[in-house]
Design an enzyme around this catalytic site. Structure first.
Site, PDB file in Angstrom:
ATOM      1  N   VAL A 174     -49.451  17.764  63.465  1.00 29.59           N
ATOM      2  CA  VAL A 174     -49.430  18.761  62.390  1.00 29.59           C
ATOM      3  C   VAL A 174     -50.690  19.625  62.463  1.00 29.59           C
ATOM      4  O   VAL A 174     -50.643  20.837  62.242  1.00 29.59           O
ATOM      5  CB  VAL A 174     -49.308  18.081  61.006  1.00 29.59           C
ATOM      6  CG1 VAL A 174     -49.413  19.112  59.877  1.00 29.59           C
ATOM      7  CG2 VAL A 174     -47.993  17.314  60.895  1.00 29.59           C
ATOM      8  N   CYS A 175     -51.812  19.006  62.823  1.00 28.24           N
ATOM      9  CA  CYS A 175     -53.106  19.702  62.831  1.00 28.24           C
ATOM     10  C   CYS A 175     -53.098  20.995  63.654  1.00 28.24           C
ATOM     11  O   CYS A 175     -53.546  22.036  63.166  1.00 28.24           O
ATOM     12  CB  CYS A 175     -54.212  18.767  63.293  1.00 28.24           C
ATOM     13  SG  CYS A 175     -54.410  17.307  62.248  1.00 28.24           S
ATOM     14  N   PRO A 176     -52.597  20.996  64.888  1.00 30.38           N
ATOM     15  CA  PRO A 176     -52.640  22.253  65.640  1.00 30.38           C
ATOM     16  C   PRO A 176     -51.770  23.342  65.019  1.00 30.38           C
ATOM     17  O   PRO A 176     -52.094  24.529  65.135  1.00 30.38           O
ATOM     18  CB  PRO A 176     -52.159  21.871  67.036  1.00 30.38           C
ATOM     19  CG  PRO A 176     -51.459  20.577  66.887  1.00 30.38           C
ATOM     20  CD  PRO A 176     -52.081  19.895  65.708  1.00 30.38           C
ATOM     21  N   LEU A 212     -54.066  24.779  62.243  1.00 30.67           N
ATOM     22  CA  LEU A 212     -55.191  25.531  62.771  1.00 30.67           C
ATOM     23  C   LEU A 212     -54.736  26.823  63.449  1.00 30.67           C
ATOM     24  O   LEU A 212     -55.400  27.860  63.365  1.00 30.67           O
ATOM     25  CB  LEU A 212     -56.030  24.663  63.714  1.00 30.67           C
ATOM     26  CG  LEU A 212     -57.127  23.852  63.016  1.00 30.67           C
ATOM     27  CD1 LEU A 212     -56.621  22.933  61.937  1.00 30.67           C
ATOM     28  CD2 LEU A 212     -57.972  23.106  64.013  1.00 30.67           C
TER      29      LEU A 212
END
Length: 187
Positions: free
Chosen positions: A46-48, A51
């Site tokens: 989920v993080c990329p 970002l």
């Protein structure tokens, strides 16, 4: 105790920014609006997406005079490696702060102690270094940069227009409210 209307606690860290390792501290957040976004870890899922969404909207944040800082408990070296290998993270031009000791993550009350990782925490900080918005949620739920932009604009509007408040779904240029005795019970 809520972090709203408290000053960011002192910290010092190293970040990856524009191909360089740079120092970042609580003093870096003063003098302009800042968004600090905590996420669990580099090289995840989920993080990329989050970002990258911030990267796609970074120019708009900058037009508003806002600097964006992403923070995880990874090192600045890991941030560089991720930036060099991920198509989504290659787009990131904002500051990627390393917090391997977890000190910053703890200062913002988003540390998952048993995992050594951050919750998804979003903080909007005014030019005096005071937290004006704080959202913390489960790590399985991704955030939306356009909604964050709306909230930044609302925070900036309220700061520039004392006595006015922004109602639900407020967007730049829309009607605001001026709380008063005459308004009680009329909404």
């Amino acid at each position: 105790m809520s972090l709203i209307n408290t000053e960011v606690k002192p910290f010092a860290a190293t970040a990856f920014h524009n191909g360089q390792f740079v120092p970042v501290s609580n003093e870096s957040l003063k003098g302009k609006w800042s968004v600090v976004v905590f996420y669990p870890a580099d090289f995840t899922f989920v993080c990329p997406t989050e970002l990258e969404d911030l990267a796609d909207n970074y120019a708009t944040f900058q037009k508003l005079g806002v600097e964006v800082y992403s923070v995880s408990t990874d090192t600045h070296f890991a941030h560089k490696a991720w930036h060099d290998t991920s198509p989504a993270i290659k787009k990131v031009n904002y500051v990627m702060v390393g917090d391997p000791t977890g000190a910053i993550t703890r200062n913002f009350d988003v540390m998952i102690e048993e995992e050594g990782l951050a919750l998804r925490g979003t903080f909007v900080i005014n030019p005096d270094g005071v937290i004006k918005l704080c959202e913390i949620h489960d790590n399985g739920i991704g955030r939306d940069a356009s909604e964050l932009l709306r909230k930044v604009k609302a925070a900036q509007y309220v700061a520039s227009n004392p006595g006015e408040v922004c109602p639900a779904k407020w967007h730049e240029g829309a009607k605001t409210l001026t709380p008063s005795l005459d308004l009680v019970g009329k909404i």
